[in-house]
Design a protein around this motif. Sequence first.
Motif, PDB file in Angstrom:
ATOM      1  N   THR A 145      -4.493  -4.980   9.095  1.00 22.26           N
ATOM      2  CA  THR A 145      -4.819  -3.555   9.088  1.00 22.26           C
ATOM      3  C   THR A 145      -5.978  -3.219  10.016  1.00 22.26           C
ATOM      4  OG1 THR A 145      -6.085  -4.000   7.083  1.00 22.26           O
ATOM      5  CG2 THR A 145      -3.927  -2.960   6.808  1.00 22.26           C
ATOM      6  N   ASP A 171      -2.713  -8.049   2.479  1.00 19.69           N
ATOM      7  CA  ASP A 171      -3.410  -6.894   3.058  1.00 19.69           C
ATOM      8  C   ASP A 171      -3.127  -5.636   2.240  1.00 19.69           C
ATOM      9  OD1 ASP A 171      -4.956  -5.408   4.901  1.00 19.69           O
ATOM     10  OD2 ASP A 171      -4.097  -6.512   6.589  1.00 19.69           O
ATOM     11  N   TYR A 173      -1.855  -1.721   2.012  1.00 20.11           N
ATOM     12  CA  TYR A 173      -0.734  -1.031   2.652  1.00 20.11           C
ATOM     13  C   TYR A 173      -0.382   0.195   1.834  1.00 20.11           C
ATOM     14  CZ  TYR A 173       2.764  -2.147  -0.916  1.00 20.11           C
ATOM     15  OH  TYR A 173       3.487  -2.188  -2.082  1.00 20.11           O
ATOM     16  N   SER A 175       3.476   2.339   0.986  1.00 19.76           N
ATOM     17  CA  SER A 175       4.914   2.221   1.203  1.00 19.76           C
ATOM     18  C   SER A 175       5.415   3.363   2.070  1.00 19.76           C
ATOM     19  CB  SER A 175       5.650   2.245  -0.142  1.00 19.76           C
ATOM     20  OG  SER A 175       5.690   3.566  -0.669  1.00 19.76           O
ATOM     21  N   GLN A 195      -4.702   6.034   2.985  1.00 22.89           N
ATOM     22  CA  GLN A 195      -4.713   5.915   4.449  1.00 22.89           C
ATOM     23  C   GLN A 195      -5.969   6.525   5.078  1.00 22.89           C
ATOM     24  OE1 GLN A 195      -0.624   7.297   5.459  1.00 22.89           O
ATOM     25  NE2 GLN A 195      -0.390   5.334   6.478  1.00 22.89           N
ATOM     26  N   LEU A 205      -3.963   1.417   7.130  1.00 21.36           N
ATOM     27  CA  LEU A 205      -2.850   1.044   6.279  1.00 21.36           C
ATOM     28  C   LEU A 205      -1.547   1.565   6.877  1.00 21.36           C
ATOM     29  CD1 LEU A 205      -5.336   0.666   4.486  1.00 21.36           C
ATOM     30  CD2 LEU A 205      -3.984   1.520   2.556  1.00 21.36           C
ATOM     31  N   SER A 206      -0.527   0.740   6.830  1.00 21.03           N
ATOM     32  CA  SER A 206       0.745   1.122   7.462  1.00 21.03           C
ATOM     33  C   SER A 206       1.909   0.902   6.510  1.00 21.03           C
ATOM     34  CB  SER A 206       0.970   0.307   8.731  1.00 21.03           C
ATOM     35  OG  SER A 206       2.253   0.568   9.262  1.00 21.03           O
ATOM     36  N   HIS A 209       4.234  -2.431   8.001  1.00 28.71           N
ATOM     37  CA  HIS A 209       3.902  -3.853   8.049  1.00 28.71           C
ATOM     38  C   HIS A 209       4.958  -4.704   7.350  1.00 28.71           C
ATOM     39  CE1 HIS A 209      -0.730  -3.401   8.780  1.00 28.71           C
ATOM     40  NE2 HIS A 209       0.009  -2.933   9.763  1.00 28.71           N
ATOM     41  N   GLU A 224       4.134  -7.123  -4.388  1.00 33.21           N
ATOM     42  CA  GLU A 224       3.430  -5.875  -4.120  1.00 33.21           C
ATOM     43  C   GLU A 224       2.593  -5.528  -5.349  1.00 33.21           C
ATOM     44  OE1 GLU A 224       5.959  -2.948  -1.754  1.00 33.21           O
ATOM     45  OE2 GLU A 224       7.489  -4.257  -2.633  1.00 33.21           O
ATOM     46  N   HIS A 239      -1.840  -3.426  -2.440  1.00 32.98           N
ATOM     47  CA  HIS A 239      -1.831  -4.504  -1.459  1.00 32.98           C
ATOM     48  C   HIS A 239      -0.585  -5.353  -1.679  1.00 32.98           C
ATOM     49  CE1 HIS A 239      -3.684  -6.614  -4.924  1.00 32.98           C
ATOM     50  NE2 HIS A 239      -3.206  -7.726  -4.387  1.00 32.98           N
ATOM     51  N   TYR A 240      -0.270  -6.179  -0.695  1.00 33.43           N
ATOM     52  CA  TYR A 240       0.906  -7.045  -0.802  1.00 33.43           C
ATOM     53  C   TYR A 240       0.528  -8.468  -0.422  1.00 33.43           C
ATOM     54  CZ  TYR A 240       1.131  -6.768   4.299  1.00 33.43           C
ATOM     55  OH  TYR A 240       0.818  -6.843   5.645  1.00 33.43           O
TER      56      TYR A 240
END
Length: 256
Positions: A145, A171, A173, A175, A195, A205-206, A209, A224, A239-240
């Motif tokens: 990120t 990281d 993220y 969804s 975000q 954050l994306s 990813h 997740e 985070h995942y």
Amino acid sequence: MSNPLKTVASDAKTLWHLAVRRAKGKTHAERLENFYSGQAGDYDDFRRRMLHSRQEMIQSIPVPEGGVWVDLGAGTGENAEHIGEPISQLSKMYLIDLSESLLEQAQRRVDANGWTNVTPVCYDATQFVPEEGAADVVTFSYSLTMIPDWFRAIDHAWNLLRPGGVIGVVDFYVSRKHPEENFSKHGWGTRTFWQPWFASDNVFLSPDHLPYLKNKFETVSLSERRGKIPYLPFVRAPHYLFIGKKPTSSDTTDEA
């Protein structure tokens, strides 16, 4: 036993950098160094309470005997400690980061542990190539990120890995609004709050990813989750944890 007053003082210093001080610089490396130079010594304690599942991600990866492990965005090198005694089985581990201040902490950690096979290197995660030419393991621990060209970093990890090599990523993220089947779906509040909150510190954050990682690598495991953020008691940041494998030529043939 930790000193509560010392912890509070350390946290205050870190929070000041996170909430008040804006990273300055013309290049990504300059911005990273400007942001972390004043908090490098306090980095680990605060992040342990914020960056969840790092140790689990590292310890989910079998340590290859005589192998090469490249940790991209390694920071202070704490991931090397999470490997534990099996780190001695590696021929080499490279701790890659663009912040010299964080890498100074990593070098202190290497010296303190007496690791002769672990080397901190100041280099771009999208360009670093080990002297061995390839790696058996590549990891990103809350670093993807922070890499502007994150897709190039993932592509580079693919190119670095030998066939059958393992990638590990943990990281923050969010969804996609309409994620694919079997992916978690975050509500509007989660997608719109986190975000911009993280982006103020150049952490982006994306929603792309995980789909990109799953498209690129064979999925070994994916989880997740949500984790606590210090001093924000009623919220949990998503985070995942992703473990993947680069297919071998035989895997590719079988799939064809």
